[in-house]
Each structure stands twice: as C-alpha cells, then as structure tokens.
Design a protein around this motif. Structure first.
Motif, PDB file in Angstrom:
ATOM      1  N   LYS A 110      51.079  17.550 -22.414  1.00  0.00           N
ATOM      2  CA  LYS A 110      52.479  17.719 -22.824  1.00  0.00           C
ATOM      3  C   LYS A 110      53.196  18.674 -21.862  1.00  0.00           C
ATOM      4  O   LYS A 110      54.297  18.368 -21.388  1.00  0.00           O
ATOM      5  CB  LYS A 110      52.550  18.265 -24.248  1.00  0.00           C
ATOM      6  N   LEU A 111      52.562  19.802 -21.577  1.00  0.00           N
ATOM      7  CA  LEU A 111      53.177  20.763 -20.651  1.00  0.00           C
ATOM      8  C   LEU A 111      53.306  20.169 -19.244  1.00  0.00           C
ATOM      9  O   LEU A 111      54.313  20.383 -18.574  1.00  0.00           O
ATOM     10  CB  LEU A 111      52.371  22.058 -20.607  1.00  0.00           C
ATOM     11  N   ALA A 112      52.308  19.424 -18.817  1.00  0.00           N
ATOM     12  CA  ALA A 112      52.346  18.823 -17.480  1.00  0.00           C
ATOM     13  C   ALA A 112      53.476  17.809 -17.358  1.00  0.00           C
ATOM     14  O   ALA A 112      54.080  17.658 -16.297  1.00  0.00           O
ATOM     15  CB  ALA A 112      51.006  18.168 -17.167  1.00  0.00           C
ATOM     16  N   LEU A 113      53.779  17.115 -18.451  1.00  0.00           N
ATOM     17  CA  LEU A 113      54.843  16.108 -18.423  1.00  0.00           C
ATOM     18  C   LEU A 113      56.233  16.717 -18.592  1.00  0.00           C
ATOM     19  O   LEU A 113      57.219  16.090 -18.210  1.00  0.00           O
ATOM     20  CB  LEU A 113      54.601  15.065 -19.520  1.00  0.00           C
ATOM     21  N   THR A 114      56.308  17.916 -19.157  1.00  0.00           N
ATOM     22  CA  THR A 114      57.618  18.501 -19.447  1.00  0.00           C
ATOM     23  C   THR A 114      57.986  19.694 -18.574  1.00  0.00           C
ATOM     24  O   THR A 114      59.101  20.188 -18.669  1.00  0.00           O
ATOM     25  CB  THR A 114      57.702  18.941 -20.928  1.00  0.00           C
ATOM     26  N   THR A 115      57.057  20.174 -17.758  1.00  0.00           N
ATOM     27  CA  THR A 115      57.369  21.299 -16.877  1.00  0.00           C
ATOM     28  C   THR A 115      57.025  20.947 -15.440  1.00  0.00           C
ATOM     29  O   THR A 115      56.303  19.987 -15.179  1.00  0.00           O
ATOM     30  CB  THR A 115      56.589  22.571 -17.284  1.00  0.00           C
ATOM     31  N   LYS A 116      57.530  21.757 -14.551  1.00  0.00           N
ATOM     32  CA  LYS A 116      57.248  21.539 -13.137  1.00  0.00           C
ATOM     33  C   LYS A 116      55.825  21.990 -12.833  1.00  0.00           C
ATOM     34  O   LYS A 116      55.421  23.090 -13.179  1.00  0.00           O
ATOM     35  CB  LYS A 116      58.236  22.339 -12.283  1.00  0.00           C
ATOM     36  N   LEU A 117      55.061  21.109 -12.202  1.00  0.00           N
ATOM     37  CA  LEU A 117      53.682  21.432 -11.864  1.00  0.00           C
ATOM     38  C   LEU A 117      53.641  22.235 -10.570  1.00  0.00           C
ATOM     39  O   LEU A 117      53.960  21.729  -9.499  1.00  0.00           O
ATOM     40  CB  LEU A 117      52.846  20.158 -11.705  1.00  0.00           C
ATOM     41  N   THR A 118      53.251  23.484 -10.708  1.00  0.00           N
ATOM     42  CA  THR A 118      53.085  24.352  -9.546  1.00  0.00           C
ATOM     43  C   THR A 118      51.589  24.575  -9.345  1.00  0.00           C
ATOM     44  O   THR A 118      50.797  24.368 -10.272  1.00  0.00           O
ATOM     45  CB  THR A 118      53.774  25.712  -9.780  1.00  0.00           C
ATOM     46  N   PRO A 119      51.196  25.002  -8.167  1.00  0.00           N
ATOM     47  CA  PRO A 119      49.766  25.297  -7.960  1.00  0.00           C
ATOM     48  C   PRO A 119      49.235  26.327  -8.967  1.00  0.00           C
ATOM     49  O   PRO A 119      48.115  26.193  -9.456  1.00  0.00           O
ATOM     50  CB  PRO A 119      49.717  25.833  -6.530  1.00  0.00           C
ATOM     51  N   ALA A 120      50.041  27.330  -9.295  1.00  0.00           N
ATOM     52  CA  ALA A 120      49.615  28.345 -10.262  1.00  0.00           C
ATOM     53  C   ALA A 120      49.413  27.728 -11.646  1.00  0.00           C
ATOM     54  O   ALA A 120      48.442  28.040 -12.345  1.00  0.00           O
ATOM     55  CB  ALA A 120      50.638  29.469 -10.329  1.00  0.00           C
ATOM     56  N   PHE A 121      50.315  26.834 -12.050  1.00  0.00           N
ATOM     57  CA  PHE A 121      50.205  26.190 -13.355  1.00  0.00           C
ATOM     58  C   PHE A 121      48.978  25.286 -13.416  1.00  0.00           C
ATOM     59  O   PHE A 121      48.251  25.266 -14.416  1.00  0.00           O
ATOM     60  CB  PHE A 121      51.472  25.388 -13.665  1.00  0.00           C
ATOM     61  N   ILE A 122      48.711  24.563 -12.350  1.00  0.00           N
ATOM     62  CA  ILE A 122      47.533  23.693 -12.294  1.00  0.00           C
ATOM     63  C   ILE A 122      46.259  24.538 -12.397  1.00  0.00           C
ATOM     64  O   ILE A 122      45.318  24.177 -13.097  1.00  0.00           O
ATOM     65  CB  ILE A 122      47.552  22.823 -11.026  1.00  0.00           C
ATOM     66  N   THR A 123      46.252  25.680 -11.717  1.00  0.00           N
ATOM     67  CA  THR A 123      45.106  26.585 -11.805  1.00  0.00           C
ATOM     68  C   THR A 123      44.926  27.088 -13.238  1.00  0.00           C
ATOM     69  O   THR A 123      43.803  27.143 -13.747  1.00  0.00           O
ATOM     70  CB  THR A 123      45.287  27.783 -10.850  1.00  0.00           C
ATOM     71  N   GLU A 124      46.029  27.438 -13.906  1.00  0.00           N
ATOM     72  CA  GLU A 124      45.945  27.882 -15.305  1.00  0.00           C
ATOM     73  C   GLU A 124      45.365  26.780 -16.187  1.00  0.00           C
ATOM     74  O   GLU A 124      44.548  27.061 -17.076  1.00  0.00           O
ATOM     75  CB  GLU A 124      47.329  28.274 -15.820  1.00  0.00           C
ATOM     76  N   MET A 125      45.769  25.536 -15.968  1.00  0.00           N
ATOM     77  CA  MET A 125      45.232  24.418 -16.752  1.00  0.00           C
ATOM     78  C   MET A 125      43.731  24.270 -16.519  1.00  0.00           C
ATOM     79  O   MET A 125      42.966  24.078 -17.468  1.00  0.00           O
ATOM     80  CB  MET A 125      45.950  23.110 -16.393  1.00  0.00           C
ATOM     81  N   GLU A 126      43.315  24.361 -15.262  1.00  0.00           N
ATOM     82  CA  GLU A 126      41.895  24.242 -14.936  1.00  0.00           C
ATOM     83  C   GLU A 126      41.083  25.354 -15.593  1.00  0.00           C
ATOM     84  O   GLU A 126      40.012  25.100 -16.155  1.00  0.00           O
ATOM     85  CB  GLU A 126      41.697  24.290 -13.419  1.00  0.00           C
ATOM     86  N   VAL A 127      41.607  26.579 -15.535  1.00  0.00           N
ATOM     87  CA  VAL A 127      40.912  27.723 -16.129  1.00  0.00           C
ATOM     88  C   VAL A 127      40.810  27.557 -17.640  1.00  0.00           C
ATOM     89  O   VAL A 127      39.761  27.819 -18.240  1.00  0.00           O
ATOM     90  CB  VAL A 127      41.614  29.049 -15.753  1.00  0.00           C
ATOM     91  N   ALA A 128      41.888  27.108 -18.271  1.00  0.00           N
ATOM     92  CA  ALA A 128      41.881  26.912 -19.725  1.00  0.00           C
ATOM     93  C   ALA A 128      40.817  25.903 -20.126  1.00  0.00           C
ATOM     94  O   ALA A 128      40.007  26.155 -21.032  1.00  0.00           O
ATOM     95  CB  ALA A 128      43.258  26.472 -20.208  1.00  0.00           C
ATOM     96  N   ILE A 129      40.791  24.766 -19.462  1.00  0.00           N
ATOM     97  CA  ILE A 129      39.809  23.724 -19.800  1.00  0.00           C
ATOM     98  C   ILE A 129      38.392  24.210 -19.509  1.00  0.00           C
ATOM     99  O   ILE A 129      37.480  24.026 -20.334  1.00  0.00           O
ATOM    100  CB  ILE A 129      40.110  22.409 -19.047  1.00  0.00           C
ATOM    101  N   ALA A 130      38.190  24.845 -18.363  1.00  0.00           N
ATOM    102  CA  ALA A 130      36.850  25.339 -18.018  1.00  0.00           C
ATOM    103  C   ALA A 130      36.378  26.384 -19.036  1.00  0.00           C
ATOM    104  O   ALA A 130      35.222  26.342 -19.486  1.00  0.00           O
ATOM    105  CB  ALA A 130      36.854  25.937 -16.607  1.00  0.00           C
ATOM    106  N   CYS A 131      37.251  27.280 -19.411  1.00  0.00           N
ATOM    107  CA  CYS A 131      36.901  28.322 -20.378  1.00  0.00           C
ATOM    108  C   CYS A 131      36.534  27.716 -21.730  1.00  0.00           C
ATOM    109  O   CYS A 131      35.533  28.105 -22.343  1.00  0.00           O
ATOM    110  CB  CYS A 131      38.062  29.301 -20.519  1.00  0.00           C
ATOM    111  N   ILE A 132      37.320  26.761 -22.176  1.00  0.00           N
ATOM    112  CA  ILE A 132      37.050  26.135 -23.473  1.00  0.00           C
ATOM    113  C   ILE A 132      35.752  25.323 -23.413  1.00  0.00           C
ATOM    114  O   ILE A 132      34.964  25.337 -24.357  1.00  0.00           O
ATOM    115  CB  ILE A 132      38.247  25.301 -23.938  1.00  0.00           C
TER     116      ILE A 132
END
Length: 173
Positions: A110-132
C-alpha cells in the motif's frame, strides 16, 4: 498497552494524529486489557486470555499499520511475537507470525503504491520484512521447543504418578 496508549496520545498533542484516531487506538489497547483481566479473574487458567490478547493486538496492529506513513511502526508486532513465546504454543506463534508478516507485506505494498519510492524507503521496507521474518523464525522455534519441553515434563509427571500409584498398590497388598 499503557505505553502504546500514551505514545499515541503524544502523537495527538504533536498534531500528527487526530483525536478520533487516538480514540480508536485507545479502545484497541484498553478494551482488550479490561477483557483479559476479567477473563483472568473469572478463570486464571482460561485459554481465552491468549486468544483475546492476540485478536485485539493484531487488530490494533493492523489499524496502526494501515494508518501510518512511517515504516518504523512495524516493530510493534515484535511485542506480540515476544509475548506469544510465553504461552509456548506453536499454533499461537504461527497465527501471530503469519498475521504480522501478512499485514506488513500488504501495508508495504500500500505504501509503495501511494508514496514515492526512494532508496531509503526501499531499504526501510527490506529491513522491516527481514526483521519480521527473523523474529517469526525465532518465535516459532521457541514456541515449538517450549511445546516439546512441556510435553516431556507431562510425560515425566505421568510416569512418576504411575510409579506412586503402583507403589501404593504394592504397599496396600
């Protein structure tokens, strides 16, 4: 729960959340606490306590994840994944971990479709999924191990009970 309720109230004071949003969070945090305490005082061994906890926390978590624009709130699921290990039941760990991972993936999409994807945001998504994923693995493994340890303890207690019964029968004879 109190910490979460207070932290969201601070968000209202800072102007980052509306009072209506806070009231929803308040109900999703305080209501289950009241229900859990009522269930506990009614029957301290009630299995409904863990289900009430999980149901309301996942509902709270879903609400928070779908009303935020900050990826950092993904860490709230870690609280539940840690708590669930106390119960030592693999089924509860699976429910919690699968729900948390699913909510996160949908929220990230949802966030990826509604916000601008920046390298920092992509890294945050990767960290969130990896952590979970890591926390899910740990939570499931600990719960499985606790189930095995508890089953072993029950077997030992049953054997000791049977030995005591056999000894008593021998003495009585």
């Amino acid at each position: 729960i109190v910490i979460l309720a207070i932290s969201y109230f601070i968000e209202v004071l800072k102007g980052e959340r509306k009072m209506a949003e806070y009231l929803i969070v308040f109900l999703l945090t305080i209501l289950p606490t009241v229900l859990i305490n009522l269930a506990y005082f009614k029957n301290k061994a009630s299995k409904s306590i863990c289900y009430i906890s999980i149901l309301f926390y996942i509902t709270f978590y879903t609400y928070v994840m779908f009303t935020t624009t900050k990826m950092i709130v993904f860490c709230y699921i870690i609280v539940l994944m840690t708590l669930i290990m106390v119960y030592g039941r693999l089924s509860l760990a699976l429910i919690c971990c699968i729900s948390g991972l699913t909510i996160n993936i949908i929220s990230i999409l949802k966030l990826a479709l509604t916000t601008k994807l920046t390298p920092a945001f992509i890294t945050e998504m990767e960290v969130a999924i990896a952590c979970i994923l890591l926390m899910s693995f740990y939570s499931i493994m600990v719960s499985k191990l606790n189930e095995q340890i508890n089953a072993h303890r029950i077997r030992n207690l049953n054997q000791e009970k049977q030995q005591a019964v056999d000894l008593l029968e021998t003495v009585l004879q």
